[in-house]
Design an enzyme around this catalytic site. Structure first.
Site, PDB file in Angstrom:
ATOM      1  N   CYS A  18       0.761  -1.338  -0.114  1.00  0.00           N
ATOM      2  CA  CYS A  18      -0.024   0.071  -0.135  1.00  0.00           C
ATOM      3  C   CYS A  18       0.772   1.327  -0.031  1.00  0.00           C
ATOM      4  O   CYS A  18       1.915   1.315   0.888  1.00  0.00           O
ATOM      5  CB  CYS A  18      -0.900  -0.048   1.379  1.00  0.00           C
ATOM      6  SG  CYS A  18      -2.026   1.314   1.454  1.00  0.00           S
ATOM      7  N   CYS A  69     -17.913  15.164  17.391  1.00  0.00           N
ATOM      8  CA  CYS A  69     -18.247  16.599  17.551  1.00  0.00           C
ATOM      9  C   CYS A  69     -19.512  16.836  16.690  1.00  0.00           C
ATOM     10  O   CYS A  69     -20.279  17.783  17.259  1.00  0.00           O
ATOM     11  CB  CYS A  69     -17.091  17.278  17.122  1.00  0.00           C
ATOM     12  SG  CYS A  69     -15.955  17.338  18.218  1.00  0.00           S
TER      13      CYS A  69
HETATM   14  C1  HEC Z   1     -20.413  21.903  21.669  1.00  0.00           C
HETATM   15  C2  HEC Z   1     -18.990  22.195  21.492  1.00  0.00           C
HETATM   16  C3  HEC Z   1     -18.244  21.529  20.362  1.00  0.00           C
HETATM   17  C4  HEC Z   1     -18.380  21.713  19.109  1.00  0.00           C
HETATM   18  C5  HEC Z   1     -19.422  22.555  18.604  1.00  0.00           C
HETATM   19  C6  HEC Z   1     -17.480  21.130  18.468  1.00  0.00           C
HETATM   20  N1  HEC Z   1     -16.654  20.166  19.108  1.00  0.00           N
HETATM   21 FE1  HEC Z   1     -15.003  19.255  18.757  1.00  0.00          FE
HETATM   22  N2  HEC Z   1     -14.661  18.903  20.949  1.00  0.00           N
HETATM   23  C7  HEC Z   1     -15.734  19.005  21.717  1.00  0.00           C
HETATM   24  C8  HEC Z   1     -15.256  18.558  22.992  1.00  0.00           C
HETATM   25  C9  HEC Z   1     -16.164  18.554  24.320  1.00  0.00           C
HETATM   26  C10 HEC Z   1     -13.979  17.817  22.884  1.00  0.00           C
HETATM   27  C11 HEC Z   1     -13.236  17.100  23.887  1.00  0.00           C
HETATM   28  C12 HEC Z   1     -12.451  17.923  24.637  1.00  0.00           C
HETATM   29  C13 HEC Z   1     -11.553  18.670  23.818  1.00  0.00           C
HETATM   30  O1  HEC Z   1     -10.136  17.850  23.573  1.00  0.00           O
HETATM   31  O2  HEC Z   1     -11.742  19.658  23.480  1.00  0.00           O
HETATM   32  C14 HEC Z   1     -13.761  18.009  21.505  1.00  0.00           C
HETATM   33  C15 HEC Z   1     -12.549  17.582  20.648  1.00  0.00           C
HETATM   34  C16 HEC Z   1     -12.317  17.797  19.715  1.00  0.00           C
HETATM   35  C17 HEC Z   1     -10.968  17.848  18.899  1.00  0.00           C
HETATM   36  C18 HEC Z   1      -9.778  16.967  19.677  1.00  0.00           C
HETATM   37  C19 HEC Z   1      -8.957  18.133  20.416  1.00  0.00           C
HETATM   38  C20 HEC Z   1      -7.651  17.569  20.614  1.00  0.00           C
HETATM   39  O3  HEC Z   1      -6.506  18.439  20.793  1.00  0.00           O
HETATM   40  O4  HEC Z   1      -7.521  16.453  21.158  1.00  0.00           O
HETATM   41  C21 HEC Z   1     -11.064  18.112  17.546  1.00  0.00           C
HETATM   42  C22 HEC Z   1     -10.092  18.050  16.665  1.00  0.00           C
HETATM   43  C23 HEC Z   1     -12.215  18.598  17.264  1.00  0.00           C
HETATM   44  N3  HEC Z   1     -13.125  18.465  18.597  1.00  0.00           N
HETATM   45  C24 HEC Z   1     -12.994  19.073  16.061  1.00  0.00           C
HETATM   46  C25 HEC Z   1     -14.105  19.412  16.097  1.00  0.00           C
HETATM   47  C26 HEC Z   1     -14.634  19.919  14.801  1.00  0.00           C
HETATM   48  C27 HEC Z   1     -13.988  19.696  13.381  1.00  0.00           C
HETATM   49  C28 HEC Z   1     -15.962  20.288  14.944  1.00  0.00           C
HETATM   50  C29 HEC Z   1     -16.879  20.732  14.114  1.00  0.00           C
HETATM   51  C30 HEC Z   1     -17.537  19.745  12.952  1.00  0.00           C
HETATM   52  C31 HEC Z   1     -16.079  20.548  16.441  1.00  0.00           C
HETATM   53  N4  HEC Z   1     -15.003  19.942  16.977  1.00  0.00           N
HETATM   54  C32 HEC Z   1     -17.031  20.820  17.053  1.00  0.00           C
HETATM   55  C33 HEC Z   1     -16.716  19.861  21.637  1.00  0.00           C
HETATM   56  C34 HEC Z   1     -17.197  20.345  20.456  1.00  0.00           C
END
Ligand code: HEC
EC number: 2.8.5.2
Length: 259
Positions: A70, A220
């Site tokens: 691959c 998310c």
């Molecule tokens: C309602 C709030 C919320 C929204 C809106 C949201 N997320 Fe998150 N996201 C979180 C939470 C809670 C986590 C777990 C904690 C963290 O690592 O931020 C997370 C984690 C992540 C992580 C991992 C972060 C890390 O460094 O490990 C990514 C990448 C991510 N989200 C991308 C997205 C993307 C792309 C979108 C849009 C489609 C999105 N998120 C929308 C709440 C949200």
């Protein structure tokens, strides 16, 4: 004597204060990782990598071949540095692919599995194994091919789009609300200092889960109350290209080990 008592009281007060300041989940994860290594000598994420290694080298599928043929972007069988340069355009499929979709492409085109036979329980450990070969290397994605530019622009649009009853999007939580908390976890600064693409796929010890970035993005969308995009579809791939480009040069820690 009185002074010693006072000093002790002060010290214990400081202790209480220190405890009430919530700890950075990244530091906490590092400590957990050390602790696990000391007590059991091996991490659950290492076991997943091993499982992926077995799947990679075993001759499987209707054609009975391993995945060594691959091409993950650097040539057939070259794994070191491959995952930190994904997503990228592949001429053989005419598509921009991420790690998950490229594994699936090779399982279908090389090994002969039908698309519906490709199980997440195999793609995820394979992603862990392949990503682990880029541990410590800098993220290096580029936007060169027209298809890459298109995907990048789609990713950017999706990242800042707001919709639904709460009028929210990725940027609401991960740019505007960075460091505010949802339960125990502060929202990551995914485009900034947290360089999220540098530590996925990741093992989440709080719920014993092995996730790739596709799983994370789908979850998310679920948090947002949106329908989840399909695995291997343009939405999660475009978002990854956009986020990875912002994370360029960040040093990969693969597989990630998170709360
Ligand atoms: C309602 C709030 C919320 C929204 C809106 C949201 N997320 Fe998150 N996201 C979180 C939470 C809670 C986590 C777990 C904690 C963290 O690592 O931020 C997370 C984690 C992540 C992580 C991992 C972060 C890390 O460094 O490990 C990514 C990448 C991510 N989200 C991308 C997205 C993307 C792309 C979108 C849009 C489609 C999105 N998120 C929308 C709440 C949200």
């Amino acid at each position: 004597m009185r002074w010693t008592g006072l000093a002790l009281l002060l010290l214990s007060l400081l202790g209480v204060l220190a405890q009430s300041v919530p700890e950075d989940p990244r530091d906490e994860a590092k400590r957990q990782k050390q602790l696990l290594l000391q007590t059991s000598g091996i991490l659950p994420s290492d076991l997943i990598v091993e499982q992926g290694k077995d799947l990679f080298y075993t001759k499987r599928g209707p054609r009975g071949v391993s995945l060594e043929g691959c091409d993950f972007g650097l040539g057939a069988g070259v794994l070191q540095g491959a995952s930190v340069q994904l997503p990228r355009y592949f001429a053989d499929t005419g598509k921009v692919e991420d790690l998950d979709s490229r594994i699936r492409t090779c399982m279908t085109q090389l090994q002969g599995f039908k698309p519906e036979e490709v199980k997440r329980s195999e793609v995820v450990p394979l992603a862990f194994f392949i990503a682990a070969q880029s541990d410590g290397l800098p993220i290096q994605v580029r936007i060169a091919a027209p298809a890459e530019r298109e995907m990048y622009e789609l990713g950017q649009k999706l990242f800042y789009a707001r919709s639904g009853a709460r009028d929210m999007g990725c940027a609401t939580c991960h740019v505007s609300y960075v460091n505010r908390r949802s339960g125990v976890l502060p929202f990551s600064d995914v485009l900034g200092k947290d360089a999220s693409m540098s530590h996925w796929p990741a093992y989440r010890y709080s719920n014993d889960q092995a996730w790739t970035m596709e799983d994370r993005i789908r979850a998310c969308y679920g948090n947002l109350g949106h329908p989840q995009p399909d695995f291997y579809s343009p939405v999660p791939i475009a978002l990854q290209l956009f986020m990875a480009y912002q994370a360029n040069q960040a040093k990969a820690e693969l597989p990630g080990f998170l709360r």
